[in-house]
Design an enzyme around this catalytic site. Structure first.
Site, PDB file in Angstrom:
ATOM      1  N   VAL A 241      49.006  34.120   7.074  1.00  0.00           N
ATOM      2  CA  VAL A 241      47.804  33.305   7.211  1.00  0.00           C
ATOM      3  C   VAL A 241      46.648  34.295   7.132  1.00  0.00           C
ATOM      4  CG1 VAL A 241      46.500  31.721   8.670  1.00  0.00           C
ATOM      5  CG2 VAL A 241      49.005  31.663   8.696  1.00  0.00           C
ATOM      6  N   HIS A 242      45.898  34.231   6.048  1.00  0.00           N
ATOM      7  CA  HIS A 242      44.850  35.215   5.757  1.00  0.00           C
ATOM      8  C   HIS A 242      43.513  34.495   5.636  1.00  0.00           C
ATOM      9  CE1 HIS A 242      42.519  38.171   3.494  1.00  0.00           C
ATOM     10  NE2 HIS A 242      43.426  39.079   3.847  1.00  0.00           N
ATOM     11  N   VAL A 243      42.535  34.891   6.446  1.00  0.00           N
ATOM     12  CA  VAL A 243      41.226  34.232   6.430  1.00  0.00           C
ATOM     13  C   VAL A 243      40.275  34.997   5.515  1.00  0.00           C
ATOM     14  CG1 VAL A 243      39.252  33.474   7.784  1.00  0.00           C
ATOM     15  CG2 VAL A 243      41.548  33.395   8.783  1.00  0.00           C
TER      16      VAL A 243
ATOM     17  N   VAL B   5      44.077  31.296   3.480  1.00  0.00           N
ATOM     18  CA  VAL B   5      45.254  31.337   2.619  1.00  0.00           C
ATOM     19  C   VAL B   5      46.519  31.191   3.458  1.00  0.00           C
ATOM     20  CG1 VAL B   5      46.580  32.796   1.031  1.00  0.00           C
ATOM     21  CG2 VAL B   5      44.069  32.781   0.931  1.00  0.00           C
TER      22      VAL B   5
END
Length: 179
Positions: A98-100, A146
């Protein structure tokens, strides 16, 4: 206790930790990943970053957020935390990133408040991060969140369960992983 002793205690007190948001209901399963944030779903190929859009880090999707809390898309172990990103391994073996944002590593953690640490076991819907969308915008970065299956090669498919460009609530099913 003298008058000045009271002031010393007040000055030396630690600042209060930010309040952790409550967990949300999440509709995940062994093969279903939930939306990590409320917003608009986009295909991974539409993420404005060639590493993600080229699916180098795995297949998945992204969400343009309309809220500032990012939740666990699966039940499992937190394998890594990086300020702007959290890696997890679901109880069924799906490895999730989980990529911000795009290039938010440049922010060196500013604008991100983490609620988990490596080794934590969390339920789907548990809060992972709080993001400062204004700080991300001020730094000149897109703020899409993401959701990538980093061990995509171990599965026959990773597919959207919702239409691209549609609104989604955090905790709603968004990706299905086929064995």
């Amino acid at each position: 206790m003298g008058l000045f002793d009271r002031f010393k205690k007040a000055v030396s007190a630690e600042p209060a930790a930010p309040a952790q948001p409550a967990a949300i209901a999440a509709q995940s399963s062994d093969t279903v990943l939930c939306a990590p944030v409320t917003g608009k779903v986009i295909k991974m190929t539409d993420v404005p970053d060639p590493v993600f859009s080229g699916e180098v880090l795995g297949k998945g999707c992204a969400v343009w957020p309309s809220t500032d809390v990012v939740y666990a898309p699966v039940t499992g172990e937190v394998t890594v935390t990086m300020g702007h990103a959290v890696g997890m391994k679901s109880d069924s073996g799906i490895e999730v990133l989980v990529h911000v944002g795009v290039d938010t590593v440049d922010m060196q953690g500013k604008g991100f408040t983490g609620f988990v640490k490596q080794g934590d076991h969390v339920q789907a819907g548990a809060p992972l991060l709080k993001i400062d969308r204004d700080a991300i915008a001020a730094a000149g970065h897109p703020d899409c969140v993401v959701l990538a299956v980093s061990n995509t090669a171990e599965y026959s498919d990773v597919a959207l369960k919702v239409d691209a460009e549609s609104p989604v609530e955090a905790g709603a099913p968004v990706l299905e992983v086929a064995k």
